[in-house]
Design a protein around this motif. Structure first.
Motif, PDB file in Angstrom:
ATOM      1  N   LYS A  79      19.746   0.196   1.301  1.00 33.56           N
ATOM      2  CA  LYS A  79      20.130   1.478   0.665  1.00 33.56           C
ATOM      3  C   LYS A  79      21.266   1.349  -0.400  1.00 33.56           C
ATOM      4  CE  LYS A  79      16.695   3.778   2.545  1.00 33.56           C
ATOM      5  NZ  LYS A  79      17.080   4.904   3.269  1.00 33.56           N
ATOM      6  N   VAL A  80      22.351   0.558   0.238  1.00 34.92           N
ATOM      7  CA  VAL A  80      23.404   0.490  -0.598  1.00 34.92           C
ATOM      8  C   VAL A  80      24.004  -0.947  -0.918  1.00 34.92           C
ATOM      9  CG1 VAL A  80      25.801   0.843  -0.667  1.00 34.92           C
ATOM     10  CG2 VAL A  80      24.270   2.606  -0.330  1.00 34.92           C
ATOM     11  N   VAL A  81      24.248  -1.553  -1.899  1.00 37.32           N
ATOM     12  CA  VAL A  81      24.816  -3.016  -1.973  1.00 37.32           C
ATOM     13  C   VAL A  81      25.935  -2.978  -2.708  1.00 37.32           C
ATOM     14  CG1 VAL A  81      24.435  -5.288  -3.133  1.00 37.32           C
ATOM     15  CG2 VAL A  81      22.438  -4.126  -1.933  1.00 37.32           C
ATOM     16  N   THR A  82      27.095  -3.372  -2.103  1.00 42.88           N
ATOM     17  CA  THR A  82      28.212  -3.441  -2.675  1.00 42.88           C
ATOM     18  C   THR A  82      29.000  -4.673  -3.251  1.00 42.88           C
ATOM     19  OG1 THR A  82      29.638  -3.548  -0.836  1.00 42.88           O
ATOM     20  CG2 THR A  82      28.980  -1.463  -1.163  1.00 42.88           C
ATOM     21  N   MET A  83      29.452  -4.905  -4.165  1.00 41.25           N
ATOM     22  CA  MET A  83      30.322  -6.153  -4.576  1.00 41.25           C
ATOM     23  C   MET A  83      31.672  -5.750  -5.367  1.00 41.25           C
ATOM     24  SD  MET A  83      26.822  -7.834  -6.591  1.00 41.25           S
ATOM     25  CE  MET A  83      26.250  -6.159  -6.872  1.00 41.25           C
ATOM     26  N   GLY A  84      32.681  -6.022  -4.646  1.00 39.04           N
ATOM     27  CA  GLY A  84      34.031  -5.680  -5.036  1.00 39.04           C
ATOM     28  C   GLY A  84      34.529  -6.867  -5.990  1.00 39.04           C
ATOM     29  N   ARG A  85      35.396  -7.356  -5.892  1.00 40.45           N
ATOM     30  CA  ARG A  85      36.123  -8.379  -6.621  1.00 40.45           C
ATOM     31  C   ARG A  85      35.049  -9.560  -6.812  1.00 40.45           C
ATOM     32  NH1 ARG A  85      41.807  -7.836  -3.667  1.00 40.45           N
ATOM     33  NH2 ARG A  85      42.601  -5.851  -4.732  1.00 40.45           N
ATOM     34  N   SER A  86      33.792  -9.597  -5.926  1.00 40.67           N
ATOM     35  CA  SER A  86      32.912 -10.868  -5.890  1.00 40.67           C
ATOM     36  C   SER A  86      32.156 -10.762  -7.376  1.00 40.67           C
ATOM     37  CB  SER A  86      32.277 -10.821  -4.802  1.00 40.67           C
ATOM     38  OG  SER A  86      31.492  -9.780  -4.851  1.00 40.67           O
ATOM     39  N   PHE A  87      31.950  -9.705  -7.857  1.00 36.33           N
ATOM     40  CA  PHE A  87      30.901  -9.496  -9.108  1.00 36.33           C
ATOM     41  C   PHE A  87      31.097 -10.264  -9.972  1.00 36.33           C
ATOM     42  CE2 PHE A  87      28.328  -6.866 -12.077  1.00 36.33           C
ATOM     43  CZ  PHE A  87      27.259  -7.291 -11.664  1.00 36.33           C
ATOM     44  N   HIS A  88      32.322 -10.624 -10.547  1.00 35.43           N
ATOM     45  CA  HIS A  88      32.707 -11.304 -11.671  1.00 35.43           C
ATOM     46  C   HIS A  88      32.606 -12.778 -11.533  1.00 35.43           C
ATOM     47  CE1 HIS A  88      36.497 -11.299  -9.391  1.00 35.43           C
ATOM     48  NE2 HIS A  88      36.773 -12.598 -10.335  1.00 35.43           N
ATOM     49  N   TRP A  89      32.579 -13.499 -10.353  1.00 32.79           N
ATOM     50  CA  TRP A  89      32.067 -14.733  -9.762  1.00 32.79           C
ATOM     51  C   TRP A  89      30.722 -15.017  -9.956  1.00 32.79           C
ATOM     52  CZ3 TRP A  89      36.177 -17.934 -10.241  1.00 32.79           C
ATOM     53  CH2 TRP A  89      37.355 -17.224  -9.697  1.00 32.79           C
ATOM     54  N   MET A  90      29.865 -14.009  -9.873  1.00 30.28           N
ATOM     55  CA  MET A  90      28.410 -14.245  -9.871  1.00 30.28           C
ATOM     56  C   MET A  90      27.714 -14.443 -11.268  1.00 30.28           C
ATOM     57  SD  MET A  90      27.782 -11.461  -6.843  1.00 30.28           S
ATOM     58  CE  MET A  90      28.598 -11.202  -5.418  1.00 30.28           C
ATOM     59  N   ASP A  91      26.414 -15.092 -11.130  1.00 31.97           N
ATOM     60  CA  ASP A  91      25.562 -14.716 -12.466  1.00 31.97           C
ATOM     61  C   ASP A  91      25.266 -13.421 -12.157  1.00 31.97           C
ATOM     62  OD1 ASP A  91      23.583 -14.895 -14.089  1.00 31.97           O
ATOM     63  OD2 ASP A  91      22.599 -16.727 -13.628  1.00 31.97           O
ATOM     64  N   ARG A  92      25.606 -12.507 -13.144  1.00 28.37           N
ATOM     65  CA  ARG A  92      25.424 -11.127 -13.005  1.00 28.37           C
ATOM     66  C   ARG A  92      24.193 -10.785 -13.246  1.00 28.37           C
ATOM     67  NH1 ARG A  92      30.661  -9.605 -16.629  1.00 28.37           N
ATOM     68  NH2 ARG A  92      29.910 -11.351 -17.557  1.00 28.37           N
ATOM     69  N   GLU A  93      23.585 -11.106 -14.226  1.00 30.18           N
ATOM     70  CA  GLU A  93      22.245 -10.875 -14.925  1.00 30.18           C
ATOM     71  C   GLU A  93      21.170 -11.057 -13.565  1.00 30.18           C
ATOM     72  OE1 GLU A  93      21.169 -12.126 -18.701  1.00 30.18           O
ATOM     73  OE2 GLU A  93      22.654 -10.954 -19.546  1.00 30.18           O
ATOM     74  N   ARG A  94      21.503 -12.288 -13.038  1.00 28.90           N
ATOM     75  CA  ARG A  94      20.421 -12.779 -12.155  1.00 28.90           C
ATOM     76  C   ARG A  94      20.634 -11.989 -10.968  1.00 28.90           C
ATOM     77  NH1 ARG A  94      20.176 -18.756  -8.976  1.00 28.90           N
ATOM     78  NH2 ARG A  94      18.810 -18.076  -7.539  1.00 28.90           N
TER      79      ARG A  94
END
Length: 209
Positions: A79-94
């Motif tokens: 129901k909820v997915v959280t990404m804190g400081r990790s999001f900028h390390w990811m392929d965000r669009e993917r």
């Protein structure tokens, strides 16, 4: 994403923290949901996160090794997915378009390698406005239309057949198997079979100077 808004326990049963690290977001979040899962690619991080949970007497959180590259994966539905400081390390669009990526990943299993779409020409990174400004059409008016587009399994399959790739011919007698695999993959991600895509349509109108 992190949010300062409180989470209603009655509405949220399962939450996921992607790129959980040492559990600094997952452990406090777990107190507000019935179940929580922390996912991180580093085993050492997961060990520290589990220690943090035990030290805080939090027992409704599990830990799994994985990353955004594993999406959609077998982690389940949340129901909820959280990404804190990790999001900028990811392929965000993917990360945000897991179902599109899943459909793309299916095609190499059914099509010959030489038939797969090749990457487009490399972009210089220059903005459209900058390029047009030094062209014979330097007066540029830019408008962004934001809306949502709803997809169903049938619409997604129809879209795949509408692209420039001659999919029907290339699939041949494997067409039915391909459609079944696409449907199964999509329904595993979203059992309702309805997918909402946020769209930002950018329109540039360029006229002569």
């Amino acid at each position: 994403m992190e949010s300062g808004d409180p989470i209603d326990r009655q509405e949220v049963s399962v939450a996921d923290s992607l790129g959980c690290g040492t559990g600094q977001l997952t452990v406090p979040l777990a107190r507000h949901v019935t179940e929580a899962l922390g996912v991180d690619p580093e085993p050492e991080m997961l060990v520290e996160a589990a220690n943090r949970a035990r030290g805080s007497n939090v027992t409704n959180v599990a830990w799994a090794r994985g990353s955004s590259e594993d999406l959609p994966g077998e982690f389940g539905r949340f129901k909820v997915v959280t990404m804190g400081r990790s999001f900028h390390w990811m392929d965000r669009e993917r990360v945000l378009t897991a179902w599109q990526r899943a459909v793309e990943d299916l095609q190499p299993r059914f099509l010959p390698h030489e038939a797969l779409p090749s990457p487009g020409p490399a972009s210089s990174g220059e903005s459209h406005e900058s390029l047009l400004a030094r062209s014979p059409f330097p007066n540029v008016h830019r408008v962004i239309h934001e809306f949502t587009r709803e997809w169903t399994v049938d619409r997604i399959v129809g879209y795949l057949y509408s692209t420039s790739l001659p999919l029907r011919r290339l699939l041949g007698d494997r067409r039915a198997a391909f459609e079944q695999e696409v449907a199964a993959t999509l329904l595993a991600i979203e059992p309702s079979g309805r997918f909402i895509e946020p769209v930002a349509l950018e329109v540039h109108t360029a006229t002569r100077g």
